[in-house]
Scaffold this active site. Sequence first.
Site, mmCIF file in Angstrom:
data_model
loop_
_atom_site.group_PDB
_atom_site.id
_atom_site.type_symbol
_atom_site.label_atom_id
_atom_site.label_comp_id
_atom_site.label_asym_id
_atom_site.label_seq_id
_atom_site.Cartn_x
_atom_site.Cartn_y
_atom_site.Cartn_z
ATOM 1 N N THR A 189 94.239 16.227 14.406
ATOM 2 C CA THR A 189 93.549 17.426 13.918
ATOM 3 C C THR A 189 94.344 17.928 12.718
ATOM 4 O OG1 THR A 189 94.854 18.872 15.325
ATOM 5 C CG2 THR A 189 92.796 18.077 16.238
ATOM 6 N N GLU A 334 87.928 16.324 17.187
ATOM 7 C CA GLU A 334 87.779 15.976 18.605
ATOM 8 C C GLU A 334 86.349 15.591 18.974
ATOM 9 O OE1 GLU A 334 89.239 18.574 17.258
ATOM 10 O OE2 GLU A 334 90.869 19.384 18.475
HETATM 11 P P1 ADP Z 1 91.090 21.677 12.007
HETATM 12 O O1 ADP Z 1 90.698 22.143 13.386
HETATM 13 O O2 ADP Z 1 92.520 21.449 11.904
HETATM 14 O O3 ADP Z 1 90.513 22.515 10.883
HETATM 15 P P2 ADP Z 1 88.886 19.908 11.963
HETATM 16 O O4 ADP Z 1 88.490 19.371 10.674
HETATM 17 O O5 ADP Z 1 88.730 19.083 13.160
HETATM 18 O O6 ADP Z 1 90.382 20.304 11.828
HETATM 19 O O7 ADP Z 1 88.134 21.287 12.107
HETATM 20 C C1 ADP Z 1 87.159 21.578 13.050
HETATM 21 C C2 ADP Z 1 86.796 23.015 12.972
HETATM 22 O O8 ADP Z 1 86.260 23.338 11.693
HETATM 23 C C3 ADP Z 1 85.749 23.442 13.939
HETATM 24 O O9 ADP Z 1 86.276 23.677 15.210
HETATM 25 C C4 ADP Z 1 85.211 24.698 13.279
HETATM 26 O O10 ADP Z 1 86.025 25.812 13.545
HETATM 27 C C5 ADP Z 1 85.305 24.373 11.816
HETATM 28 N N1 ADP Z 1 84.006 23.924 11.331
HETATM 29 C C6 ADP Z 1 83.602 22.677 11.127
HETATM 30 N N2 ADP Z 1 82.342 22.648 10.638
HETATM 31 C C7 ADP Z 1 81.939 23.932 10.550
HETATM 32 C C8 ADP Z 1 80.734 24.567 10.140
HETATM 33 N N3 ADP Z 1 79.699 23.887 9.698
HETATM 34 N N4 ADP Z 1 80.690 25.914 10.215
HETATM 35 C C9 ADP Z 1 81.736 26.631 10.645
HETATM 36 N N5 ADP Z 1 82.886 26.083 11.037
HETATM 37 C C10 ADP Z 1 83.003 24.750 10.996
#
Ligand code: ADP
Length: 551
Positions: A189, A334
């Site tokens: 992550t 995840e």
């Molecule tokens: P990190 O958690 O370190 O940022 P990730 O890329 O796995 O790494 O991020 C996932 C998170 O990004 C999600 O849990 C959410 O909070 C946010 N996220 C992803 N896509 C969206 C979206 N379309 N709208 C709002 N939040 C989003």
Amino acid sequence: MEVAAVEGLMQDYELSLQHVLWRVERLHQNKEVVTKRDEGIHRTTYGEMVPRINRLAGALKRIGVKPGDRVATLAWNNNRHLELYYAIPCMGAVLHTLNLRLFPQHLEFIINDAADKVLFVDQTLLPLLKPLLGKIPTIETIVLMAEPGAPPPEGMPQMLDYESLLAAESDSYPWPKLSERMAAAMCYTSGTTGNPKGVVYSHRSQFIHTMGVLQLDNLGLGSNDVLLPVVPMFHANSWGLPYAAGMAGSKVVFLGRFSADAKSIVELAEQEDATYLAGVPTIWIGLAGYLKETGKRLPKVRTVVCGGSAVPQALMETMDSLGLHILHAWGMTETSPLGSVARVPADTKPEDELRLRLTQGRVTPGVEIRITDPTSGEELPWDGVAFGEIQVRGPWIARGYHNGYDPDKLTEDGWFRTGDVAKISPEGYIQIVDRTKDVIKSGGEWISSVELENAVMAHPKILEAAVIGLPHARWDERPVVYAVARPEFKGQVGEDEIKEFLKGKVAKWWVPDEVRFIDEVPKTSVGKFDKKVLRANAVPIKEGVKEEARK
Ligand code: ADP
């Protein structure tokens, strides 16, 4: 009467990435793989790539890579990285894509946590590797991916050369029989809200996720598409797009190290007839600015997948006006990462369309979703009002992290706690309110930092805005906006103008206590607003003078 269980008579076909490679080899030989490099455009085809993938697998075996070994990549989006995407998992090892925007101490932690055995590094990324040397004892071999004739790197230990390794192997490789539950890839992550944790994808999860990505109502990538993934190959498996492209037979265009530069994106997209782009909102904010400034357009692009953070309304509208259709998607490392996609049914009333496209959309087939009350854990109704933590389950959702971190992420009944807070409409449209760690608790009530950011970014003079909650003696926390003015309005927009603008658009008590103007919102390694940095450097709220806002 008891019903006797009868087994179906279908084959126990192991779902693996070898199947994607099989399609690449048999069906898509003529499809191009194009990479922008320093010295110009590099062009190859899937057909030319397959023997190289076989040679690469041979080389991996020769240097001692065994099934289950982690093989790390520190690389840009390019054709060699794509070769690694296939060769490593298909020979039974685990592809570990390292995020090249992380600080050295995070990279060190991740490499050691994963116990990577071999590391492939792009020549331009050697400076990143240098400070790690001597601190990553599990790495036995480093393979350098350099251009022919490039000078040998100075002050570095012995490294193998990618092209020489491939040259010594055979065009065919006896791919082993794999079990679908074997680990195929791992990705950490990006640590937006905590320490990076390792997510381990299986062949089965990758296979099914690939099929999911291809569905028309999901990302809907097809064989006629020309994919230009701006999302890095180290960010959540590049959202599954490289394998989806291989499965479908889409031409792929890589930006190399010119990864977030709007001019490079536009020029390459134009030149290669890209139809399908994917990246986080900040990329498209930059791209929209560049298009407006230059008057250029990208009429061949039919879809711009935008995920990773909520899409601000102003961005969606600007992109629409430029003829670029944003497809809003939600997910996380995840969840492989596809979780939901905002496709709007054809019978939607025109006045509802934008609103629905701005939601995180509906959960993707294959994944189940629920929202639960953060204190009682009770499941909440899909009424568009109640909000709680999103929990998901399905064949491409993590059930745990590498090395057993955070075992509480899985509920007792087997659902993954995402840490995202949302409401869901009766039709199933998900509206993310915030991340649990970012939501602002003011006087016992919640303020959505995401919604407030979007409201501020709707101001015509504002380019970007990030909102954090800062401690407040009376209200516990109060929102503070960090805003970046559009270049042409720098110094010409003030705090009062923003607060005035917000009145009537958000609840009165949501109007922030302060609006602080900055030159740029700090970004995480994958281009999201880095609120951890904002919080760490924030000066306290000037209390006492802004009480009006709460009344
Ligand atoms: P990190 O958690 O370190 O940022 P990730 O890329 O796995 O790494 O991020 C996932 C998170 O990004 C999600 O849990 C959410 O909070 C946010 N996220 C992803 N896509 C969206 C979206 N379309 N709208 C709002 N939040 C989003």
